[in-house]
Write a protein that holds these residues in place. Structure first.
Motif, PDB file in Angstrom:
ATOM      1  N   GLU A 137     -12.964  -1.941  -1.209  1.00  0.00           N
ATOM      2  CA  GLU A 137     -11.636  -2.023  -1.824  1.00  0.00           C
ATOM      3  C   GLU A 137     -10.854  -0.761  -1.512  1.00  0.00           C
ATOM      4  O   GLU A 137     -11.408   0.336  -1.499  1.00  0.00           O
ATOM      5  N   LEU A 138      -9.564  -0.931  -1.272  1.00  0.00           N
ATOM      6  CA  LEU A 138      -8.679   0.198  -1.012  1.00  0.00           C
ATOM      7  C   LEU A 138      -7.716   0.349  -2.175  1.00  0.00           C
ATOM      8  O   LEU A 138      -6.964  -0.571  -2.492  1.00  0.00           O
ATOM      9  N   GLY A 139      -7.744   1.502  -2.817  1.00  0.00           N
ATOM     10  CA  GLY A 139      -6.810   1.812  -3.898  1.00  0.00           C
ATOM     11  C   GLY A 139      -5.551   2.415  -3.314  1.00  0.00           C
ATOM     12  O   GLY A 139      -5.594   3.439  -2.630  1.00  0.00           O
ATOM     13  N   ILE A 140      -4.435   1.755  -3.553  1.00  0.00           N
ATOM     14  CA  ILE A 140      -3.153   2.198  -2.994  1.00  0.00           C
ATOM     15  C   ILE A 140      -2.300   2.774  -4.119  1.00  0.00           C
ATOM     16  O   ILE A 140      -2.132   2.143  -5.157  1.00  0.00           O
ATOM     17  N   PRO A 141      -1.741   3.968  -3.926  1.00  0.00           N
ATOM     18  CA  PRO A 141      -0.890   4.538  -4.963  1.00  0.00           C
ATOM     19  C   PRO A 141       0.349   3.676  -5.209  1.00  0.00           C
ATOM     20  O   PRO A 141       0.777   2.923  -4.328  1.00  0.00           O
ATOM     21  N   GLU A 142       0.904   3.788  -6.396  1.00  0.00           N
ATOM     22  CA  GLU A 142       2.081   2.996  -6.749  1.00  0.00           C
ATOM     23  C   GLU A 142       3.254   3.321  -5.824  1.00  0.00           C
ATOM     24  O   GLU A 142       3.953   2.431  -5.352  1.00  0.00           O
ATOM     25  N   ASP A 143       3.484   4.597  -5.579  1.00  0.00           N
ATOM     26  CA  ASP A 143       4.544   5.017  -4.658  1.00  0.00           C
ATOM     27  C   ASP A 143       3.878   5.498  -3.380  1.00  0.00           C
ATOM     28  O   ASP A 143       3.150   6.485  -3.386  1.00  0.00           O
ATOM     29  N   THR A 144       4.109   4.799  -2.283  1.00  0.00           N
ATOM     30  CA  THR A 144       3.425   5.126  -1.037  1.00  0.00           C
ATOM     31  C   THR A 144       4.216   6.058  -0.129  1.00  0.00           C
ATOM     32  O   THR A 144       3.800   6.324   0.987  1.00  0.00           O
TER      33      THR A 144
END
Length: 74
Positions: free
Chosen positions: A24-31
């Motif tokens: 799984e890849l956790g992506i920040p809310e603001d990229t």
């Protein structure tokens, strides 16, 4: 390294043995990443019971970024 802010345009986790791994890849809310900036993404890899002892498993993670004003927000 550049002079224009970028945002995550797309991402992909390539094919892997789902009986052996959970990826799984956790992506920040603001990229958005500003020039001279950085961002933290969390990659979680869990070895499952279906993994064979002594076996090798692989996968590929691709992150594509584009100029900040070319990425639409959902």
């Amino acid at each position: 390294i550049g002079t224009v802010p970028v945002k995550l345009y797309s991402h992909n986790i390539g094919a892997y043995d789902e009986n052996a791994l959970r990826v799984e890849l956790g992506i920040p809310e603001d990229t958005q990443i500003d020039p001279q900036g950085s961002a933290t993404y969390t990659l979680t890899i869990e070895v499952l019971q279906g993994a064979q002892e002594g076996e090798s498993y692989s996968f590929e993670v691709t992150l594509d970024f584009a100029q900040w004003n070319e990425v639409t927000t959902a």
